[in-house]
Design a protein around this motif. Structure first.
Motif, PDB file in Angstrom:
ATOM      1  N   GLU A 174     -17.527  56.774   0.798  1.00  0.00           N
ATOM      2  CA  GLU A 174     -18.584  56.721   1.824  1.00  0.00           C
ATOM      3  C   GLU A 174     -19.372  58.039   1.896  1.00  0.00           C
ATOM      4  N   VAL A 175     -18.821  59.105   1.333  1.00  0.00           N
ATOM      5  CA  VAL A 175     -19.482  60.413   1.445  1.00  0.00           C
ATOM      6  C   VAL A 175     -20.665  60.454   0.495  1.00  0.00           C
ATOM      7  N   PRO A 176     -21.860  60.767   1.013  1.00  0.00           N
ATOM      8  CA  PRO A 176     -23.029  60.823   0.124  1.00  0.00           C
ATOM      9  C   PRO A 176     -22.796  61.783  -1.041  1.00  0.00           C
ATOM     10  N   GLU A 177     -23.493  61.511  -2.143  1.00  0.00           N
ATOM     11  CA  GLU A 177     -23.295  62.353  -3.340  1.00  0.00           C
ATOM     12  C   GLU A 177     -24.219  63.551  -3.353  1.00  0.00           C
ATOM     13  N   ARG A 178     -25.294  63.467  -2.567  1.00  0.00           N
ATOM     14  CA  ARG A 178     -26.265  64.567  -2.596  1.00  0.00           C
ATOM     15  C   ARG A 178     -26.593  65.010  -1.180  1.00  0.00           C
ATOM     16  N   ALA A 179     -27.125  66.230  -1.101  1.00  0.00           N
ATOM     17  CA  ALA A 179     -27.550  66.761   0.196  1.00  0.00           C
ATOM     18  C   ALA A 179     -28.776  67.641  -0.020  1.00  0.00           C
ATOM     19  N   VAL A 180     -29.497  67.878   1.072  1.00  0.00           N
ATOM     20  CA  VAL A 180     -30.562  68.877   1.066  1.00  0.00           C
ATOM     21  C   VAL A 180     -29.981  70.095   1.754  1.00  0.00           C
ATOM     22  N   THR A 181     -30.126  71.253   1.148  1.00  0.00           N
ATOM     23  CA  THR A 181     -29.585  72.455   1.779  1.00  0.00           C
ATOM     24  C   THR A 181     -30.569  73.618   1.724  1.00  0.00           C
ATOM     25  N   MET A 182     -30.515  74.428   2.741  1.00  0.00           N
ATOM     26  CA  MET A 182     -31.209  75.707   2.713  1.00  0.00           C
ATOM     27  C   MET A 182     -30.633  76.494   1.538  1.00  0.00           C
ATOM     28  N   GLY A 183     -31.442  77.282   0.864  1.00  0.00           N
ATOM     29  CA  GLY A 183     -30.939  78.060  -0.268  1.00  0.00           C
ATOM     30  C   GLY A 183     -30.329  79.375   0.176  1.00  0.00           C
ATOM     31  N   VAL A 184     -29.647  80.005  -0.754  1.00  0.00           N
ATOM     32  CA  VAL A 184     -28.983  81.269  -0.445  1.00  0.00           C
ATOM     33  C   VAL A 184     -30.013  82.370  -0.149  1.00  0.00           C
ATOM     34  N   GLY A 185     -31.199  82.274  -0.788  1.00  0.00           N
ATOM     35  CA  GLY A 185     -32.253  83.263  -0.520  1.00  0.00           C
ATOM     36  C   GLY A 185     -32.662  83.232   0.944  1.00  0.00           C
ATOM     37  N   THR A 186     -32.866  82.025   1.462  1.00  0.00           N
ATOM     38  CA  THR A 186     -33.266  81.875   2.870  1.00  0.00           C
ATOM     39  C   THR A 186     -32.147  82.361   3.784  1.00  0.00           C
ATOM     40  N   ILE A 187     -30.915  82.004   3.440  1.00  0.00           N
ATOM     41  CA  ILE A 187     -29.774  82.427   4.267  1.00  0.00           C
ATOM     42  C   ILE A 187     -29.707  83.955   4.311  1.00  0.00           C
ATOM     43  N   LEU A 188     -29.864  84.588   3.157  1.00  0.00           N
ATOM     44  CA  LEU A 188     -29.745  86.053   3.097  1.00  0.00           C
ATOM     45  C   LEU A 188     -30.902  86.764   3.789  1.00  0.00           C
ATOM     46  N   LYS A 189     -32.007  86.029   4.000  1.00  0.00           N
ATOM     47  CA  LYS A 189     -33.140  86.640   4.706  1.00  0.00           C
ATOM     48  C   LYS A 189     -32.922  86.680   6.225  1.00  0.00           C
TER      49      LYS A 189
END
Ligand code: F6R
Length: 245
Positions: A174-189
């Motif tokens: 039941e767990v989706p195979e894909r996701a949309v995620t914020m990237g590490v660049g945005t997180i580090l900013k």
């Protein structure tokens, strides 16, 4: 990096909620980056409590969630849209128009990723980013690999991530195979990052992330490069660091 170790999860939740509230009191229009999963649940409970007690208002706050599954209806109980409503948004005065999550059902996912990054930019970037950590070192859904994307993007979830999240869905299928995620660049900013981990099962990855080599094979290790990283751990999650006493 500043590491704080707490005797109980409850104390950690209180400290994290107080840090967030303190931040909002100092900057009522703060932009918060939010996470889902099991780790932030107690913190969201505390934030809702503090709102009910009149100790904090989210009226001028803007939020951006880290991620959302692809092709899971937003009203599915395990979508991150539904999670955020259930655990936080329905209990505070954050205007819905300022609570953002990526849309995993957009017809054009590449355009959706660009839209999300542009929205974050327009809001002035993220002031405080809350993060949990996956057992494989993922942050958001940035999975270990030979390379990492900077901006919001679509990812294929690692088998261990789907296995870990099967506990919310009942079965791994039941767990989706894909996701949309914020990237590490945005997180580090983000101007301040609050990394939170609880439980003995996170001890080894916490040690690798905070004291191991900085490598895309452990995305959380990139947090070592951030100038304002605050780490909140319970004793169990800190036990491999050698500082937990
Ligand atoms: C959730 C997220 C993930 C989780 C991580 C830990 O938005 O981005 O990185 O923080 O999978 O999940 P829990 O807290 O369930 O152990």
């Amino acid at each position: 990096m500043n590491i704080h170790i707490f005797d109980s999860g409850e104390q950690l939740d209180e400290a994290a909620a107080e840090t967030i509230c303190g931040f909002i009191r100092a900057k009522p229009g703060a932009v918060l980056g939010l996470a889902t999963g099991e780790t932030p649940l107690g913190i969201y409970r505390k934030l809702a409590e503090k709102f009910r007690e009149g100790l904090i208002s989210f009226r001028q706050v803007t939020t951006f969630n880290l991620d959302e599954y692809v092709n899971l209806p937003e009203d599915h109980p395990e979508s991150y849209h539904a999670y955020m409503r259930r655990h936080l948004f329905d209990h505070i005065d954050l205007p819905p128009s300022r609570a953002h999550l990526p849309c995993g059902n957009a017809a054009d996912l590449a355009a959706e990723c660009q839209r999300y990054d542009a929205l974050i930019e327009e809001a002035g970037g993220i002031d405080l980013q809350m993060l949990g950590i996956g057992h494989n070192g993922h942050i958001g859904f940035n999975e270990p690999g030979r390379e990492l994307a900077a901006g919001t993007h679509v990812v294929r979830l690692a088998p261990e991530t789907r296995r870990a999240n099967a506990r919310f869905f009942g079965s791994i299928d039941e767990v989706p195979e894909r996701a949309v995620t914020m990237g590490v660049g945005t997180i580090l900013k983000a101007r301040l990052i609050l990394l939170i981990a609880k439980g003995a099962d996170k001890a080894d990855i916490v040690r690798r992330a905070l004291t191991g080599p900085i490598t895309t094979e452990c995305p959380a290790s990139l947090l070592q490069t951030h100038p304002r990283l605050v780490v909140l751990l319970d004793r169990a999650a800190a036990k491999a660091l050698g500082t937990a006493g």
